[in-house]
Design a protein around this motif. Structure first.
Motif, mmCIF file in Angstrom:
data_model
loop_
_atom_site.group_PDB
_atom_site.id
_atom_site.type_symbol
_atom_site.label_atom_id
_atom_site.label_comp_id
_atom_site.label_asym_id
_atom_site.label_seq_id
_atom_site.Cartn_x
_atom_site.Cartn_y
_atom_site.Cartn_z
ATOM 1 N N UNK A 194 16.130 31.633 -15.570
ATOM 2 C CA UNK A 194 15.252 31.854 -16.723
ATOM 3 C C UNK A 194 14.668 30.570 -17.276
ATOM 4 N N UNK A 195 15.515 29.530 -17.432
ATOM 5 C CA UNK A 195 15.078 28.332 -18.116
ATOM 6 C C UNK A 195 14.776 27.169 -17.171
ATOM 7 N N UNK A 196 14.749 27.433 -15.865
ATOM 8 C CA UNK A 196 14.506 26.362 -14.904
ATOM 9 C C UNK A 196 13.169 25.655 -15.170
ATOM 10 N N UNK A 197 12.054 26.383 -15.383
ATOM 11 C CA UNK A 197 10.794 25.666 -15.640
ATOM 12 C C UNK A 197 10.859 24.772 -16.870
ATOM 13 N N UNK A 198 11.548 25.223 -17.918
ATOM 14 C CA UNK A 198 11.669 24.415 -19.132
ATOM 15 C C UNK A 198 12.464 23.147 -18.835
ATOM 16 N N UNK A 199 13.581 23.286 -18.121
ATOM 17 C CA UNK A 199 14.419 22.142 -17.786
ATOM 18 C C UNK A 199 13.637 21.125 -16.947
ATOM 19 N N UNK A 200 12.934 21.629 -15.946
ATOM 20 C CA UNK A 200 12.185 20.740 -15.063
ATOM 21 C C UNK A 200 11.112 20.001 -15.847
ATOM 22 N N UNK A 201 10.350 20.726 -16.664
ATOM 23 C CA UNK A 201 9.262 20.081 -17.414
ATOM 24 C C UNK A 201 9.801 19.030 -18.369
ATOM 25 N N UNK A 202 10.873 19.372 -19.067
ATOM 26 C CA UNK A 202 11.404 18.434 -20.052
ATOM 27 C C UNK A 202 11.833 17.133 -19.386
ATOM 28 N N UNK A 203 12.553 17.235 -18.263
ATOM 29 C CA UNK A 203 13.044 16.031 -17.598
ATOM 30 C C UNK A 203 11.913 15.235 -16.957
ATOM 31 N N UNK A 204 10.957 15.936 -16.356
ATOM 32 C CA UNK A 204 9.857 15.218 -15.727
ATOM 33 C C UNK A 204 9.044 14.475 -16.778
ATOM 34 N N UNK B 198 5.984 27.167 -13.010
ATOM 35 C CA UNK B 198 6.023 25.823 -12.430
ATOM 36 C C UNK B 198 4.603 25.331 -12.147
ATOM 37 N N UNK B 199 3.745 26.210 -11.636
ATOM 38 C CA UNK B 199 2.369 25.808 -11.341
ATOM 39 C C UNK B 199 1.621 25.420 -12.614
ATOM 40 N N UNK B 200 1.757 26.244 -13.654
ATOM 41 C CA UNK B 200 1.077 25.946 -14.918
ATOM 42 C C UNK B 200 1.639 24.671 -15.544
ATOM 43 N N UNK B 201 2.950 24.502 -15.446
ATOM 44 C CA UNK B 201 3.574 23.306 -15.994
ATOM 45 C C UNK B 201 3.073 22.059 -15.260
ATOM 46 N N UNK B 202 2.959 22.123 -13.929
ATOM 47 C CA UNK B 202 2.476 20.974 -13.157
ATOM 48 C C UNK B 202 1.046 20.625 -13.546
ATOM 49 N N UNK B 203 0.214 21.654 -13.768
ATOM 50 C CA UNK B 203 -1.168 21.400 -14.190
ATOM 51 C C UNK B 203 -1.205 20.695 -15.537
ATOM 52 N N UNK B 204 -0.315 21.101 -16.450
ATOM 53 C CA UNK B 204 -0.262 20.430 -17.747
ATOM 54 C C UNK B 204 0.146 18.971 -17.597
#
Length: 474
Positions: A50-60, A12-18
């Motif tokens: 497992x896939x929560x970060x992927x789901x969050x990033x895709x929707x955001x 989640x942290x790396x995804x937010x930075x991206x």
């Protein structure tokens, strides 16, 4: 469960930075973090993480992009500065876009079946855009050299492991001397060959010949350039290497090797680290597994699959339907047990450098990444490099999609300064002395001669193996 939580927080942290990097010109960091937090809270308590970060990033990403488009359409010829100010003001008011509020309404919940359906739809991951600025020389402009206004802008899409090379100001300066400025997007090599819209690029630069050949067929392009290459390797820590040496997986020496055959047997037996004999270095209750990227999008994981398939197929290149079906159950276990995996090789290696051996005792990488990080002073004394036996050579192949892309391919392949800089970033070029000079100066123990190297299967065979592995996730 603690380890899973750590990996999710890290993702989640790396995804937010991206997201801040991608949308920082339109939204404030605080606003982006708020949208991420709102999206993530809707999954609180969900048993499958497992896939929560992927789901969050895709929707955001979808919500930020959609809101940005609406703002552009409603305000006419707006500027990034005014959009940033407007959204920063909104974030101070703690408001979310209407689309986000609707998507994450308290009246809506994701049933397990719906989550599975969304996960299946997220195979194609958004390409991360990185604009590369050309640093001008400190001295006054020379009359003979091209000015900034005369530089030809050339856009390309590349594997993430080459981003540090293209981001190097020295590389930008050499390109500028040749009259070009390069802007690149990063994507997994398999994505570049299968799902990225190549129409907006002058060149594609995946990390394998197989992906490049598919692009050539699709785009009806005959030309290609292979400026440099890198064998696959494993980044680990000396205590882990010593532990696996006792189990017969690692063979010590000036350049340690990692024997894939006993490793596959370990994975097949679901061997845990705490089950290894005389283990005082890493006695944890999780399976012995190499951390990789997602094989459905990344070339490095596909190369891992190719090696594992070769070993599982009695040290023979996988070819034909029967052989493919025989090895899929074995190789699938290497991936599905990892849980969440990232889409490019940069992510897991960054985690290795930052987090230590707790979450990432073994990481599948390109040799160039380890050399590059050592040159930049990021590798700690207890970190070490292993060469899988057998290994595979990743030949980074540039496919020109236009005249300017062809120009970049020629420059990367022939310009002595760019070849020297590629060696400084850990790549093996046509001149072996350049790579040897870099590794000698920085005391990096690398294999000077690669002997136990296999050939990758055809792109179509690899695609079918990857499809088989992908089905194992469901």
């Amino acid at each position: 469960m603690v380890v899973d939580t750590v990996r999710e927080e890290q993702a989640i942290r790396q995804m937010t930075e991206r997201l801040v990097e991608n949308f920082g010109g339109t939204y404030s960091p605080e606003y982006i973090e708020e949208v991420v937090g709102a999206a993530r809270r809707r999954f609180a308590g969900h048993p499958v993480r497992t896939f929560i970060p992927i789901l969050v990033e895709r929707y955001v990403r979808r919500q930020l992009a959609a809101a940005g488009e609406v703002a552009d359409a409603s305000s006419g010829p707006d500027t990034a500065r005014t959009r940033r100010a407007r959204h920063k003001a909104e974030s101070g008011d703690r408001r979310l876009p209407a689309a986000v509020r609707e998507t994450w309404s308290a009246n809506k919940r994701f049933a397990p079946a719906a989550v599975a359906a969304v996960v299946a739809a997220l195979v194609v991951v958004t390409v991360v855009t990185v604009a590369l600025a050309v640093r001008q020389p400190n001295s006054a402009p020379q009359a003979a050299g091209p000015g900034v206004s005369s530089l030809a802008l050339v856009r390309g899409v590349v594997g993430s492991e080459k981003m540090s090379f293209f981001q190097d100001p020295k590389v930008a300066e050499v390109l500028a001397r040749n009259g070009v400025k390069v802007e690149v997007d990063a994507a997994g090599s398999r994505e570049i060959a299968t799902s990225v819209d190549l129409g907006k690029y002058e060149f594609a630069f995946p990390s394998s010949e197989q992906a490049a050949e598919r692009i050539q067929r699709q785009r009806n392009v005959n030309a290609k350039y292979i400026p440099f290459s890198s064998p696959m390797a494993i980044a680990t820590f000396k205590p882990i290497a010593d532990l696996l040496a006792k189990s017969g997986v690692v063979h010590q020496g000036p350049v340690p090797t990692f024997d894939m055959a006993p490793y596959l047997r370990m994975v097949g037996n679901n061997t845990r680290w705490d089950q290894l004999g005389d283990n005082t270095a890493y006695s944890v209750r999780k399976n012995v597994l190499i951390s990789t990227t997602d094989p459905r999008s990344s070339n490095s994981a596909a190369m891992y699959l190719a090696i594992a398939g070769y070993v599982a197929n009695n040290n023979t290149i996988v070819q034909g339907t029967s052989a493919e079906q025989d090895v899929i159950p074995t190789v699938s276990r290497l991936f599905v047990g990892q849980g969440y995996t990232q889409n490019s090789s940069e992510g897991p290696f960054d985690a290795y450098l930052a987090a230590g051996m707790g979450p990432t005792p073994l990481v599948w990488i390109y040799e160039s990444q380890f050399v590059d990080a050592t040159v930049r002073g990021q590798v700690k004394p207890d970190m070490t490099l292993l060469y899988p036996s057998p290994t595979i050579l990743s030949r980074h192949t540039l496919v020109p999609l236009g005249e300017e892309g062809d120009r970049i391919g020629r420059l990367l392949s022939t310009d002595p300064d760019l070849q020297r800089l590629a060696a400084e970033h850990g790549f093996r070029t046509g001149d072996a002395t350049q790579f040897a000079k870099v590794t000698t100066e920085h005391n990096i123990p690398v294999a000077s001669d690669l002997i136990d190297v296999i050939t990758t299967p055809t792109f179509d065979t690899l695609e079918r193996l990857l499809d088989g592995v992908g089905k194992s996730y469901n």
